[in-house]
Design a protein around this motif. Sequence first.
Motif, PDB file in Angstrom:
ATOM      1  N   LYS A 213      31.122  72.526  20.975  1.00 52.57           N
ATOM      2  CA  LYS A 213      30.847  71.568  19.903  1.00 52.57           C
ATOM      3  C   LYS A 213      29.793  70.546  20.306  1.00 52.57           C
ATOM      4  CE  LYS A 213      34.188  70.062  17.364  1.00 52.57           C
ATOM      5  NZ  LYS A 213      35.459  69.432  16.946  1.00 52.57           N
ATOM      6  N   THR A 214      29.400  70.525  21.586  1.00 48.94           N
ATOM      7  CA  THR A 214      28.377  69.594  22.044  1.00 48.94           C
ATOM      8  C   THR A 214      27.027  70.307  22.085  1.00 48.94           C
ATOM      9  OG1 THR A 214      29.998  68.436  23.401  1.00 48.94           O
ATOM     10  CG2 THR A 214      27.686  68.035  23.878  1.00 48.94           C
ATOM     11  N   VAL A 215      26.024  69.735  21.390  1.00 46.86           N
ATOM     12  CA  VAL A 215      24.703  70.361  21.324  1.00 46.86           C
ATOM     13  C   VAL A 215      23.652  69.382  21.823  1.00 46.86           C
ATOM     14  CG1 VAL A 215      25.330  71.892  19.421  1.00 46.86           C
ATOM     15  CG2 VAL A 215      24.385  69.630  18.927  1.00 46.86           C
ATOM     16  N   ALA A 216      22.503  69.930  22.219  1.00 47.54           N
ATOM     17  CA  ALA A 216      21.429  69.109  22.762  1.00 47.54           C
ATOM     18  C   ALA A 216      20.708  68.354  21.656  1.00 47.54           C
ATOM     19  CB  ALA A 216      20.440  69.991  23.524  1.00 47.54           C
ATOM     20  N   ARG A 217      19.990  67.315  22.040  1.00 46.15           N
ATOM     21  CA  ARG A 217      19.236  66.510  21.085  1.00 46.15           C
ATOM     22  C   ARG A 217      18.154  67.332  20.401  1.00 46.15           C
ATOM     23  NH1 ARG A 217      20.592  62.208  18.708  1.00 46.15           N
ATOM     24  NH2 ARG A 217      21.130  61.182  20.650  1.00 46.15           N
ATOM     25  N   GLY A 218      17.571  68.278  21.103  1.00 41.90           N
ATOM     26  CA  GLY A 218      16.486  69.052  20.540  1.00 41.90           C
ATOM     27  C   GLY A 218      16.914  70.341  19.871  1.00 41.90           C
ATOM     28  N   THR A 219      18.193  70.480  19.583  1.00 47.32           N
ATOM     29  CA  THR A 219      18.676  71.683  18.914  1.00 47.32           C
ATOM     30  C   THR A 219      18.034  71.828  17.535  1.00 47.32           C
ATOM     31  OG1 THR A 219      20.780  71.437  20.065  1.00 47.32           O
ATOM     32  CG2 THR A 219      20.756  72.902  18.179  1.00 47.32           C
ATOM     33  N   SER A 220      17.816  73.053  17.093  1.00 52.05           N
ATOM     34  CA  SER A 220      17.227  73.289  15.773  1.00 52.05           C
ATOM     35  C   SER A 220      18.132  72.706  14.686  1.00 52.05           C
ATOM     36  CB  SER A 220      17.023  74.785  15.544  1.00 52.05           C
ATOM     37  OG  SER A 220      18.265  75.470  15.593  1.00 52.05           O
ATOM     38  N   PRO A 221      17.552  72.266  13.551  1.00 52.09           N
ATOM     39  CA  PRO A 221      18.339  71.597  12.512  1.00 52.09           C
ATOM     40  C   PRO A 221      19.532  72.402  12.024  1.00 52.09           C
ATOM     41  CG  PRO A 221      16.007  71.311  12.076  1.00 52.09           C
ATOM     42  CD  PRO A 221      16.109  72.267  13.227  1.00 52.09           C
ATOM     43  N   GLY A 226      28.377  68.905  15.251  1.00 52.93           N
ATOM     44  CA  GLY A 226      29.320  68.582  16.314  1.00 52.93           C
ATOM     45  C   GLY A 226      28.920  67.315  17.043  1.00 52.93           C
ATOM     46  N   SER A 227      29.141  67.278  18.353  1.00 53.93           N
ATOM     47  CA  SER A 227      28.806  66.116  19.173  1.00 53.93           C
ATOM     48  C   SER A 227      27.360  66.264  19.643  1.00 53.93           C
ATOM     49  CB  SER A 227      29.753  66.005  20.369  1.00 53.93           C
ATOM     50  OG  SER A 227      31.100  65.910  19.931  1.00 53.93           O
ATOM     51  N   ILE A 228      26.457  65.501  19.039  1.00 48.26           N
ATOM     52  CA  ILE A 228      25.029  65.655  19.306  1.00 48.26           C
ATOM     53  C   ILE A 228      24.629  64.801  20.508  1.00 48.26           C
ATOM     54  CG2 ILE A 228      22.712  65.362  18.351  1.00 48.26           C
ATOM     55  CD1 ILE A 228      23.975  65.745  15.572  1.00 48.26           C
ATOM     56  N   ALA A 229      24.131  65.445  21.551  1.00 49.85           N
ATOM     57  CA  ALA A 229      23.684  64.773  22.780  1.00 49.85           C
ATOM     58  C   ALA A 229      24.756  63.847  23.334  1.00 49.85           C
ATOM     59  CB  ALA A 229      22.388  64.003  22.515  1.00 49.85           C
ATOM     60  N   ALA A 230      25.998  64.314  23.346  1.00 50.23           N
ATOM     61  CA  ALA A 230      27.112  63.490  23.833  1.00 50.23           C
ATOM     62  C   ALA A 230      27.027  63.323  25.344  1.00 50.23           C
ATOM     63  CB  ALA A 230      28.435  64.129  23.447  1.00 50.23           C
ATOM     64  N   ARG A 231      27.256  62.097  25.810  1.00 50.49           N
ATOM     65  CA  ARG A 231      27.266  61.856  27.260  1.00 50.49           C
ATOM     66  C   ARG A 231      28.548  62.399  27.884  1.00 50.49           C
ATOM     67  NH1 ARG A 231      24.890  55.659  27.841  1.00 50.49           N
ATOM     68  NH2 ARG A 231      22.832  56.098  26.932  1.00 50.49           N
ATOM     69  N   ARG A 232      29.634  62.339  27.110  1.00 49.92           N
ATOM     70  CA  ARG A 232      30.898  62.888  27.593  1.00 49.92           C
ATOM     71  C   ARG A 232      31.735  63.240  26.372  1.00 49.92           C
ATOM     72  NH1 ARG A 232      35.384  60.483  27.376  1.00 49.92           N
ATOM     73  NH2 ARG A 232      36.150  61.553  29.241  1.00 49.92           N
ATOM     74  N   THR A 233      32.728  64.114  26.578  1.00 45.70           N
ATOM     75  CA  THR A 233      33.652  64.484  25.508  1.00 45.70           C
ATOM     76  C   THR A 233      35.067  64.503  26.076  1.00 45.70           C
ATOM     77  OG1 THR A 233      33.384  66.839  25.972  1.00 45.70           O
ATOM     78  CG2 THR A 233      31.940  65.891  24.297  1.00 45.70           C
ATOM     79  N   GLY A 234      36.028  64.650  25.187  1.00 43.98           N
ATOM     80  CA  GLY A 234      37.418  64.726  25.643  1.00 43.98           C
ATOM     81  C   GLY A 234      38.089  63.365  25.732  1.00 43.98           C
TER      82      GLY A 234
END
Length: 238
Positions: A213-221, A226-234
């Motif tokens: 569910k965590t994706v990079a900032r530069g992911t295609s539109p 989900g969690s966009i460019a999240a530093r941490r999850t959980g």
Amino acid sequence: MGHRIIQQNRGRGGPTYRAPSHKYKAELKHACGCTENVNGRILDIEHDPARHAPIALVELAEGKKMYMLVTEGMGIGDEVAWGAEAKIQNGNTLSLRDIPIGAFVCNIEARPSDGGKFVRASGVQAMLAAKSGGRVAVQMPSGKQKWFNELCMATIGIVAGGGRSEKPFVKAGNKYHKMKSQAQKWPRSSGLKMNVIDHPFGGGGHQHCGRPKTVARGTSPGRKVGSIAARRTGRTKK
């Protein structure tokens, strides 16, 4: 090729995601700056489709009419004032330097003479906390302190319409009209409930996202959910 997801459609724009500003009554700006003095009288208290708090139709001393944000306790026929000569009482608007520490305020200007930007939702208020070196610290509804220029104007009192969120919608039509006035898409389905062609989290034998569910900032539109460019999850471990 999959369908456009909601985030893409919102960014593209369109009537579904555009607020009906042609139905709104006013921007609710202050009648004057901190160097002027204006008096007025409330003619009527009305509903504005743009907001949940009531607004007041005010007739100024020179005969001009305008709308202002209503604070709790104000009614038809009350006198209101703007400027340095205004009294410290509910509904009057003064610069922050002229308001005593501990007073509740609303409709605060971000910069002098911008008309009011902060603390405008129904039932909210801020409190003056400190003054120092031409700046004033205000405790915002969130609990955090924010510093403003002492020449910024603010209305004394608590915004009317408190307790609005405690009343249930009861009918789906009421929720529909509320969302339509705010340019929000409703009803909305979560991505898990969609087909695989409609959302990156859709499809599958049961409801699960099926991918991180965590994706990079530069992911295609089309994949940016989900969690966009999240530093941490959980969960945070104490």
